[in-house]
Design a protein around this motif. Structure first.
Motif, PDB file in Angstrom:
ATOM      1  N   UNK A  79      -9.315 -15.982   7.569  1.00  0.00           N
ATOM      2  CA  UNK A  79      -7.873 -16.090   7.355  1.00  0.00           C
ATOM      3  C   UNK A  79      -7.246 -16.888   8.494  1.00  0.00           C
ATOM      4  N   UNK A  80      -6.548 -17.950   8.175  1.00  0.00           N
ATOM      5  CA  UNK A  80      -5.940 -18.827   9.185  1.00  0.00           C
ATOM      6  C   UNK A  80      -4.463 -19.021   8.854  1.00  0.00           C
ATOM      7  N   UNK A  81      -3.623 -18.918   9.870  1.00  0.00           N
ATOM      8  CA  UNK A  81      -2.202 -19.174   9.682  1.00  0.00           C
ATOM      9  C   UNK A  81      -1.726 -20.122  10.781  1.00  0.00           C
ATOM     10  N   UNK A  82      -1.081 -21.205  10.382  1.00  0.00           N
ATOM     11  CA  UNK A  82      -0.566 -22.207  11.319  1.00  0.00           C
ATOM     12  C   UNK A  82      -1.635 -22.637  12.327  1.00  0.00           C
ATOM     13  N   UNK A  83      -2.854 -22.785  11.846  1.00  0.00           N
ATOM     14  CA  UNK A  83      -3.954 -23.266  12.681  1.00  0.00           C
ATOM     15  C   UNK A  83      -4.607 -22.199  13.544  1.00  0.00           C
ATOM     16  N   UNK A  84      -4.105 -20.963  13.483  1.00  0.00           N
ATOM     17  CA  UNK A  84      -4.671 -19.889  14.310  1.00  0.00           C
ATOM     18  C   UNK A  84      -5.544 -18.990  13.447  1.00  0.00           C
ATOM     19  N   UNK A  85      -6.773 -18.789  13.891  1.00  0.00           N
ATOM     20  CA  UNK A  85      -7.733 -17.990  13.143  1.00  0.00           C
ATOM     21  C   UNK A  85      -7.565 -16.507  13.467  1.00  0.00           C
ATOM     22  N   UNK A  86      -7.615 -15.677  12.438  1.00  0.00           N
ATOM     23  CA  UNK A  86      -7.584 -14.232  12.643  1.00  0.00           C
ATOM     24  C   UNK A  86      -8.853 -13.800  13.378  1.00  0.00           C
ATOM     25  N   UNK A  87      -8.694 -12.894  14.338  1.00  0.00           N
ATOM     26  CA  UNK A  87      -9.841 -12.350  15.063  1.00  0.00           C
ATOM     27  C   UNK A  87     -10.324 -11.104  14.328  1.00  0.00           C
ATOM     28  N   UNK A  88     -11.352 -11.278  13.512  1.00  0.00           N
ATOM     29  CA  UNK A  88     -11.844 -10.175  12.698  1.00  0.00           C
ATOM     30  C   UNK A  88     -12.394  -9.014  13.489  1.00  0.00           C
ATOM     31  N   UNK A  89     -12.872  -9.287  14.712  1.00  0.00           N
ATOM     32  CA  UNK A  89     -13.388  -8.208  15.563  1.00  0.00           C
ATOM     33  C   UNK A  89     -12.248  -7.426  16.186  1.00  0.00           C
ATOM     34  N   UNK A  90     -11.244  -8.140  16.728  1.00  0.00           N
ATOM     35  CA  UNK A  90     -10.094  -7.484  17.354  1.00  0.00           C
ATOM     36  C   UNK A  90      -9.348  -6.618  16.347  1.00  0.00           C
ATOM     37  N   UNK A  91      -9.207  -7.098  15.119  1.00  0.00           N
ATOM     38  CA  UNK A  91      -8.424  -6.386  14.103  1.00  0.00           C
ATOM     39  C   UNK A  91      -9.285  -5.470  13.240  1.00  0.00           C
TER      40      UNK A  91
END
Length: 618
Positions: A499-511
């Motif tokens: 999942x990417x928003x405005x060029x920033x990738x979601x950190x699946x480990x952090x979340x």
């Protein structure tokens, strides 16, 4: 909603796309989230209560905790902007407290360290600290820390303006501050931290460290006014203190006194200048009042917005969800029987609290909590009184099995406490339009039920799986079951990484923890509702004027929990550090893993909301 969007392409936009423009949303709520809009309404109710006072209410010597809260709020409203009075008040108190110390040769740095009444012990710090492992308060010894050197020059100049100094006064203040900053650097340079924290009883600690340069017996006698007990637990993070103590012994008393006085000043300055983003002074004073008089406001708040029928209703929903989760554990073939039994024991032992414990609704008992506190019309004096009372209670809490409140019950939020194996849903989370006693059941299960399921699921997420039924960090998993569990939640991590928003990738480990809780919580709420009503109820349309079935409404209600009208900059500011995924991804990620959602909205396999690969943890 934004019905021009295909729900199978982006269900978040379909559900929340009209949030910022909708006339039924209060104007000031459109630029916030759905849940924060509820918080704003609650804050307004608290403000109305605090300002609803009579002259009699503001008379001194009232025994009512609620009246004392109103007195504190009124004094804050009157005086908050005048920090010069605060400066004069706190420094005059310190002058009195330290009056005879410099002249009395029998008093040394230990006495100076504990001369403050406000939990400020900066020369050789001691803190009464809550241990989640033992569920008791212990004594924590740490090296001195840096504070002065962290304050930037611009902030210092602002401080001199806030205190109303003339040119000479500002120059003297800055000179003193510079000298104390250098002293603090020397102080912290002489302190060393242990590689591993030492855990002993107080008696054992004193015996083991009897050859240290510091007289530990006297240190604790002064700290606790001779009320210490040899059995008290001590956590020691200090390595060899001899060099530090020699430095303190070699420093003149005036410097030590000045340092402690200014540390106290900085503590209160932080309180004085606290500002809220919305609402100005009224909002700031409300926040201060809620901090110090949290319990005092509870009986009124409970009576106003959360009666016994509502509480019983939500507890009934919680029981249904917990029972459903418990039953589903039997169907997970990836768990072996022993691990399944342990998981069932943990879930069965999990406490679910909604709103408050029964004792917190009685005004007489609450009044007793605040009986030793008297408020005046002077806000700075009131703050000192309350901070002094807090410090006194702390010092009496060592080795006591108390559970500190982790969240005010008026907050629109919920949490799971791993060390207690407890899920807590606040009264704030149980308010219109998120919850109402007269809602159709489907909206209750998809709304507050989903949050309850979310918090329960945290007990079995990628972090809290390490804690057992009693909140102890022990391994209750077989090797095979643990391997299967990690494989399942890593599937979710990989999914959210995309999942990417405005060029920033979601950190699946952090979340990861909250992604698991989102997915599991909604699934448990869904099956709990299904178990209660049966499959036939899914096709009913309970809301007049809306052509949605119960099944569709269930997913709409869940999605609208995360409606957010904040601008992109506000949303992006925490995306790399927040343990929660971006609101849109909390919706599309969770629903994309539920075939039941795709059935409800007839999403073909391979569409954005019905991906080929689905991840299911529990």
């Amino acid at each position: 909603m934004n019905r021009s969007i295909d729900p199978c392409e982006n269900f978040y936009e379909y559900s929340c796309g009209g949030w910022k423009k909708s006339d039924i949303i209060p104007e000031k709520a459109r630029n916030t989230s759905f849940l924060y809009a509820i918080q704003q309404k609650i804050d307004e109710q608290v403000l109305e209560f605090l300002t609803n006072v009579t002259k009699k209410d503001l008379e001194v010597n009232s025994t009512s905790a609620e009246v004392k809260a109103k007195q504190f709020y009124a004094s804050c409203l009157e005086m908050k902007a005048n920090m010069s009075q605060g400066y004069q008040h706190i420094m005059s108190l310190q002058d009195v407290a330290f009056k005879d110390v410099a002249k009395n040769d029998s008093l040394n740095w230990i006495d100076i360290n504990f001369m403050s009444s406000y939990e400020v012990y900066p020369l050789l710090p001691m803190k009464v600290h809550y241990s989640t492992a033992t569920r008791k308060f212990d004594i924590l010894l740490t090296p001195p820390g840096k504070l002065f050197s962290n304050i930037k020059e611009e902030a210092l100049k602002n401080m001199t303006k806030d205190f109303g100094f003339d040119e000479k006064g500002a120059k003297d203040f800055l000179s003193t501050f510079a000298n104390l900053t250098q002293f603090e650097r020397n102080l912290t340079d002489h302190a060393k931290t242990r590689n591993e924290t030492e855990q002993l009883t107080l008696g054992e600690f004193i015996s083991k460290h009897r050859l240290d340069r510091v007289n530990w017996t006297r240190y604790f006698e002064v700290a606790f006014n001779h009320s210490q007990n040899a059995d008290w637990p001590v956590l020691n993070q200090l390595d060899n203190v001899n060099e530090l103590v020699y430095f303190l012994e070699s420093t003149n008393k005036e410097t030590l006194i000045s340092y402690v006085k200014y540390r106290v000043l900085l503590k209160f300055y932080t309180l004085w200048k606290t500002q809220s983003k919305l609402g100005g002074v009224k909002s700031e004073c409300r926040s201060h009042t809620e901090t110090y008089f949290n319990y005092a406001l509870l009986p009124w708040f409970i009576g106003k917005v959360f009666d016994k029928e509502q509480r019983a209703d939500i507890l009934g929903i919680a029981k249904d969800i917990k029972d459903t989760f418990y039953d589903l554990l039997d169907h997970y073939t990836w768990l072996d029987d022993e691990t399944r039994s342990q998981a069932k024991t943990k879930l069965a032992s999990m406490d679910i609290l909604v709103g408050y414990t029964d004792d917190l609704q009685h005004r007489d008992m609450i009044d007793q909590v605040y009986k030793d506190i008297e408020m005046t019309t002077n806000w700075h004096e009131n703050l000192c009184t309350l901070e002094q009372n807090r410090a006194k209670i702390r010092l009496k809490s060592v080795d006591k099995a108390l559970i500190p409140q982790m969240m005010p019950t008026r907050t629109v939020n919920a949490y799971y406490a791993d060390f207690l194996n407890l899920a807590f849903i606040t009264i704030g989370m149980s308010q219109w339009p998120f919850y109402h006693l007269d809602f159709p059941p489907v909206l209750k299960y998809a709304g507050v039920g989903n949050i309850i399921g979310h918090e329960m699921a945290h007990g079995f997420d990628s972090y809290c799986y390490q804690y057992n039924y009693d909140g102890k960090r022990v391994n209750w998993w077989s090797a095979a079951s643990l391997r299967n569990f990690k494989e399942r939640y890593r599937c979710l991590e990989s999914q959210y990484n995309k999942f990417i928003v405005m060029g920033i990738q979601t950190n699946g480990s952090l979340t990861s923890g909250d992604n698991i809780a989102d997915n599991v919580g909604l699934r448990m709420a869904y099956y709990a509702y299904k178990k209660r009503t049966g499959d036939k109820a899914w096709q009913d349309k309970p809301l007049r004027g809306l052509d949605f079935t119960n099944k569709q409404l269930f997913f709409l209600k869940f999605a609208q929990t995360w409606c957010n009208g904040k601008d992109d900059a506000a949303k992006m500011s925490k995306i790399k550090t927040d343990v929660h995924a971006y609101d849109e991804f909390r919706v599309v990620g969770t629903l994309g893993n539920m075939p039941e959602f795709s059935e409800a909205f007839k999403c073909k396999l391979g569409t954005d909301m019905n991906p080929l690969k689905k991840c299911v943890v529990w």
